[in-house]
Design a protein around this motif. Structure first.
Motif, PDB file in Angstrom:
ATOM      1  N   SER A 465       0.823  -1.225   0.000  1.00 37.05           N
ATOM      2  CA  SER A 465       0.000   0.000   0.000  1.00 37.05           C
ATOM      3  C   SER A 465       0.850   1.265   0.000  1.00 37.05           C
ATOM      4  O   SER A 465       0.466   2.289   0.578  1.00 37.05           O
ATOM      5  CB  SER A 465      -0.964   0.014   1.200  1.00 37.05           C
ATOM      6  OG  SER A 465      -1.873  -1.051   1.114  1.00 37.05           O
ATOM      7  N   SER A 466       2.005   1.205  -0.637  1.00 41.80           N
ATOM      8  CA  SER A 466       2.854   2.392  -0.697  1.00 41.80           C
ATOM      9  C   SER A 466       3.769   2.320  -1.909  1.00 41.80           C
ATOM     10  O   SER A 466       3.952   1.254  -2.514  1.00 41.80           O
ATOM     11  CB  SER A 466       3.705   2.519   0.574  1.00 41.80           C
ATOM     12  OG  SER A 466       4.720   1.538   0.588  1.00 41.80           O
ATOM     13  N   LEU A 467       4.335   3.464  -2.252  1.00 45.25           N
ATOM     14  CA  LEU A 467       5.399   3.526  -3.257  1.00 45.25           C
ATOM     15  C   LEU A 467       6.713   3.393  -2.492  1.00 45.25           C
ATOM     16  O   LEU A 467       7.347   4.377  -2.121  1.00 45.25           O
ATOM     17  CB  LEU A 467       5.324   4.835  -4.040  1.00 45.25           C
ATOM     18  CG  LEU A 467       3.991   5.097  -4.755  1.00 45.25           C
ATOM     19  CD1 LEU A 467       4.015   6.465  -5.434  1.00 45.25           C
ATOM     20  CD2 LEU A 467       3.679   4.003  -5.763  1.00 45.25           C
ATOM     21  N   LEU A 472      11.732   5.289   0.281  1.00 44.21           N
ATOM     22  CA  LEU A 472      13.136   5.117   0.650  1.00 44.21           C
ATOM     23  C   LEU A 472      13.974   6.314   0.207  1.00 44.21           C
ATOM     24  O   LEU A 472      14.821   6.813   0.951  1.00 44.21           O
ATOM     25  CB  LEU A 472      13.680   3.831   0.032  1.00 44.21           C
ATOM     26  CG  LEU A 472      15.171   3.555   0.227  1.00 44.21           C
ATOM     27  CD1 LEU A 472      15.505   3.400   1.704  1.00 44.21           C
ATOM     28  CD2 LEU A 472      15.582   2.304  -0.542  1.00 44.21           C
ATOM     29  N   GLU A 473      13.720   6.775  -1.022  1.00 47.56           N
ATOM     30  CA  GLU A 473      14.448   7.945  -1.523  1.00 47.56           C
ATOM     31  C   GLU A 473      14.218   9.160  -0.626  1.00 47.56           C
ATOM     32  O   GLU A 473      15.136   9.947  -0.368  1.00 47.56           O
ATOM     33  CB  GLU A 473      14.012   8.249  -2.959  1.00 47.56           C
ATOM     34  CG  GLU A 473      14.409   7.180  -3.966  1.00 47.56           C
ATOM     35  CD  GLU A 473      13.674   7.314  -5.277  1.00 47.56           C
ATOM     36  OE1 GLU A 473      14.020   6.579  -6.224  1.00 47.56           O
ATOM     37  OE2 GLU A 473      12.740   8.142  -5.373  1.00 47.56           O
ATOM     38  N   MET A 474      12.994   9.312  -0.163  1.00 51.34           N
ATOM     39  CA  MET A 474      12.697  10.428   0.739  1.00 51.34           C
ATOM     40  C   MET A 474      13.438  10.273   2.064  1.00 51.34           C
ATOM     41  O   MET A 474      13.979  11.246   2.600  1.00 51.34           O
ATOM     42  CB  MET A 474      11.193  10.519   0.978  1.00 51.34           C
ATOM     43  CG  MET A 474      10.398  10.973  -0.227  1.00 51.34           C
ATOM     44  SD  MET A 474       8.622  11.022   0.114  1.00 51.34           S
ATOM     45  CE  MET A 474       8.014  11.806  -1.379  1.00 51.34           C
ATOM     46  N   LEU A 475      13.482   9.046   2.579  1.00 47.58           N
ATOM     47  CA  LEU A 475      14.173   8.809   3.839  1.00 47.58           C
ATOM     48  C   LEU A 475      15.649   9.117   3.718  1.00 47.58           C
ATOM     49  O   LEU A 475      16.252   9.733   4.604  1.00 47.58           O
ATOM     50  CB  LEU A 475      13.973   7.357   4.284  1.00 47.58           C
ATOM     51  CG  LEU A 475      12.542   6.899   4.592  1.00 47.58           C
ATOM     52  CD1 LEU A 475      12.538   5.434   4.980  1.00 47.58           C
ATOM     53  CD2 LEU A 475      11.929   7.748   5.688  1.00 47.58           C
ATOM     54  N   VAL A 476      16.248   8.680   2.616  1.00 43.35           N
ATOM     55  CA  VAL A 476      17.670   8.926   2.399  1.00 43.35           C
ATOM     56  C   VAL A 476      17.957  10.418   2.339  1.00 43.35           C
ATOM     57  O   VAL A 476      19.003  10.891   2.789  1.00 43.35           O
ATOM     58  CB  VAL A 476      18.146   8.225   1.102  1.00 43.35           C
ATOM     59  CG1 VAL A 476      19.547   8.674   0.716  1.00 43.35           C
ATOM     60  CG2 VAL A 476      18.113   6.713   1.284  1.00 43.35           C
ATOM     61  N   GLY A 483       2.825  11.589   0.151  1.00 45.12           N
ATOM     62  CA  GLY A 483       2.289  11.279  -1.170  1.00 45.12           C
ATOM     63  C   GLY A 483       2.642   9.889  -1.651  1.00 45.12           C
ATOM     64  O   GLY A 483       2.571   9.620  -2.859  1.00 45.12           O
ATOM     65  N   THR A 484       3.033   9.002  -0.750  1.00 47.22           N
ATOM     66  CA  THR A 484       3.470   7.665  -1.152  1.00 47.22           C
ATOM     67  C   THR A 484       2.496   6.563  -0.737  1.00 47.22           C
ATOM     68  O   THR A 484       2.755   5.390  -1.004  1.00 47.22           O
ATOM     69  CB  THR A 484       4.853   7.350  -0.536  1.00 47.22           C
ATOM     70  OG1 THR A 484       4.763   7.431   0.889  1.00 47.22           O
ATOM     71  CG2 THR A 484       5.896   8.330  -1.037  1.00 47.22           C
ATOM     72  N   THR A 485       1.411   6.913  -0.090  1.00 43.89           N
ATOM     73  CA  THR A 485       0.482   5.903   0.415  1.00 43.89           C
ATOM     74  C   THR A 485      -0.625   5.635  -0.605  1.00 43.89           C
ATOM     75  O   THR A 485      -1.211   6.561  -1.163  1.00 43.89           O
ATOM     76  CB  THR A 485      -0.150   6.367   1.740  1.00 43.89           C
ATOM     77  OG1 THR A 485       0.882   6.579   2.696  1.00 43.89           O
ATOM     78  CG2 THR A 485      -1.114   5.316   2.269  1.00 43.89           C
TER      79      THR A 485
END
Length: 580
Positions: A465-467, A472-476, A483-485
């Motif tokens: 249920s996510s991109l 991961l890119e956002m976390l890094v 906007g990933t859900t």
């Protein structure tokens, strides 16, 4: 005998070039060609629900067979939808002929309804893209497009106005000589001599392999044995080089694992074999580098080279093997093999701890079970994103399996369309689409294509249920995920509503049974597996900036990703390491 029209002549030439099917969505300007296919026994029209699917399917067919495949779109918006799949085919060197039908020829340039300029639009994703403005052009333009696609590996585009397709051909179609296979390219003696000198003078040599090693597994292994070189690979080289490889040190790059990074950085000479590896940050800048590639424009565009060798990998190695001096010192190779096994030991338990009780299900566990249950000659198509990670680390190649994805273009939604093209090449071969919920839902309409043609594709849906990769890119980057859900339906229920087999899995203990049931089902099937959205992957080497990024996003759990059966292979390879 009635004279052919241009559309009939067009179809005749496609059939002589070996094209067996044309994927597309019919439309007014395309009608003459589709009607010509209806009346021709040597080719089928494959109706898909979106033209992007048509291009992806043709690209997958071409990658599997090595032969020309074809797709088509009607004028304006229709053929414009082809562009993403054509970019992928072109960057994958898949020989694809695209028919972009066009508005009436007398209206071109006058802002007519649905007007675009396909001969210009597709130039960046093709070797050849031209407009037919006169019936006499057609045979030669089509022949030229085919020969560009086959000869250079990639896309050829023909823009054909519908009114011209309906016109009588000026003469009966002739038996045009067509190029349908590519030759091998042998490097020049000067380059071979220079490469021999570099190899003989280096004590530590590493081979890094890409998709250009297809068909050269035996030669790579013989060469590595002769010069005692560890062998790493890029993602597109995995299926060709990882299996039966006692020199394997894993994969480098964002999805990497094992000791490939160390092997490429601690050697004296790095030889890049058939790879256009895009992540130059993972390549060394303080060792000598040689690149061997059949495409000369790729030589040196990622790294500063000490020697560029234009040639087919297999032919180049056949020239090298008898000429290079056999090395006896295995210390570098053995040290890298040991590092590789040690690196895998540290992550192998990422999905095994309490796996039977972990809900949501670890996606690593799903990939591992899938790898064990799938056929030995299965074709896996893999969605871009976290599915790439699980495929890279858990699918076990054996020389018969194929792994296809948008590994160079990096498009979402590729797996299902590519599975369609793969299954049409052989209905008896198992085809598994490893789909993410984001990619699957983007082109979900073409699940109906599986049902319509009763294609026995098995869709294994990693539904978190996510991109996940975007998250991961956002976390890094130290950003909170936003906007990933995805709010998803019960995809298994959707599959059943479409007339296919569908099962939803929420507990690990039900997974193996669900996959077995899907694989036994004769038609299309979907296994909707609810997976842990917190199961993310990190590359084998990360910078301080990346670490600080994760620290800013400490609310997420980042797992190492595991490596599946690759640890067993690494341990097995250690048997070649002499004991002190």
């Amino acid at each position: 005998m009635a004279r052919q029209n241009v559309a009939e002549q067009f179809v005749d030439i496609l059939v002589r070039a070996g094209v067996q099917r044309l994927y597309g969505v019919v439309g007014d300007s395309l009608n003459p060609v589709v009607d010509a296919i209806r009346r021709h026994s040597g080719i089928d029209w494959i109706q898909v629900r979106h033209e992007e699917t048509a291009a992806f399917a043709a690209g997958a067919e071409a990658q599997l067979t090595g032969k020309l495949a074809a797709c088509a779109g009607s004028c304006g918006p229709g053929n414009l939808h082809l562009i993403n799949g054509l970019y992928d085919a072109h960057r994958s060197m898949a020989p694809v002929l695209a028919l972009a039908s066009h508005i009436p020829s007398g209206e071109i340039g006058l802002s007519y309804f649905q007007e675009t300029h396909p001969d210009q639009l597709f130039r960046e994703c093709s070797h050849y893209s031209e407009l037919i403005s006169n019936p006499r052009q057609m045979p030669r333009v089509l022949q030229t497009a085919i020969q560009h696609a086959v000869g250079q590996g990639g896309v050829g585009v023909v823009a054909l106005p519908g009114d011209i397709a309906s016109q009588q051909a000026p003469e009966q179609s002739v038996e045009t000589a067509l190029v349908t296979t590519r030759p091998t390219v042998r490097p020049g003696d000067t380059e071979i001599d220079a490469l021999v000198r570099l190899i003989d003078s280096a004590d530590r040599v590493t081979l890094f392999c890409g998709s250009g090693t297809a068909g050269a597994h035996a030669e790579v292994m013989q060469f590595a044995e002769r010069i005692k070189a560890p062998v790493g690979h890029a993602l597109r080289g995995k299926e060709w080089i990882q299996y039966d490889n006692p020199f394997d040190v894993g994969m480098s790059g964002l999805l990497g694992y094992g000791a490939a990074y160390e092997a490429t950085h601690e050697c004296e000479l790095l030889i890049l074999l058939g790879t256009d590896f895009p992540y130059n940050a993972f390549l060394p800048d303080d060792v000598k580098i040689v690149q061997v590639d059949v495409r000369p424009e790729r030589l040196g565009r990622r790294s500063t080279l000490d020697l560029a060798v234009w040639g087919d990998v297999r032919e180049t190695l056949r020239c090298l093997i008898p000429r290079v001096r056999a090395k006896t010192d295995r210390r570098f190779l053995d040290r890298m093999l040991k590092k590789h096994a040690d690196a895998l030991e540290t992550v192998v338990k990422a999905y095994t701890r309490k796996v039977e009780k972990h809900v949501p299900i670890h996606p690593e566990y799903v990939a591992s079970v899938l790898d064990e249950l799938a056929d030995d000659d299965a074709v896996f198509t893999v969605d871009t994103g976290m599915c790439n990670v699980w495929a890279a680390r858990y699918l076990s190649p054996n020389g018969r399996r194929r792994i296809i994805g948008s590994f160079t273009h990096g498009s979402m939604a590729n797996a299902l369309p590519q599975a369609i093209g793969a299954q049409f090449t052989d209905r008896r071969r198992q085809v598994v689409s490893m789909s993410g919920d984001g990619g699957f839902s983007m082109l979900m309409g073409d699940f109906l294509t599986l049902v319509q043609y009763d294609l026995p594709v098995k869709v294994v849906l990693f539904n978190n249920s996510s991109l996940g990769m975007v998250e991961l890119e956002m976390l890094v980057s130290g950003l909170p995920s936003y906007g990933t859900t995805n709010v998803n339906p019960d995809f298994a229920a959707v599959a059943r509503a479409c007339g296919a087999f569908g099962v939803r899995v929420e507990k690990p203990k039900h997974l193996a049974g669900a996959l077995k049931d899907a694989f036994k089902h004769r038609g299309p099937a979907l296994v909707d597996v609810v997976t842990d959205p917190n199961a993310l992957s990190i590359p084998p080497k990360i910078s301080a900036e990346m670490v600080s990024g994760f620290a800013l996003s400490a609310s997420k759990i980042v797992l190492d990703g595991g490596v599946g059966r690759m640890l067993q292979m690494a341990r097995s390879n250690l048997r070649h390491v002499p004991r002190p």
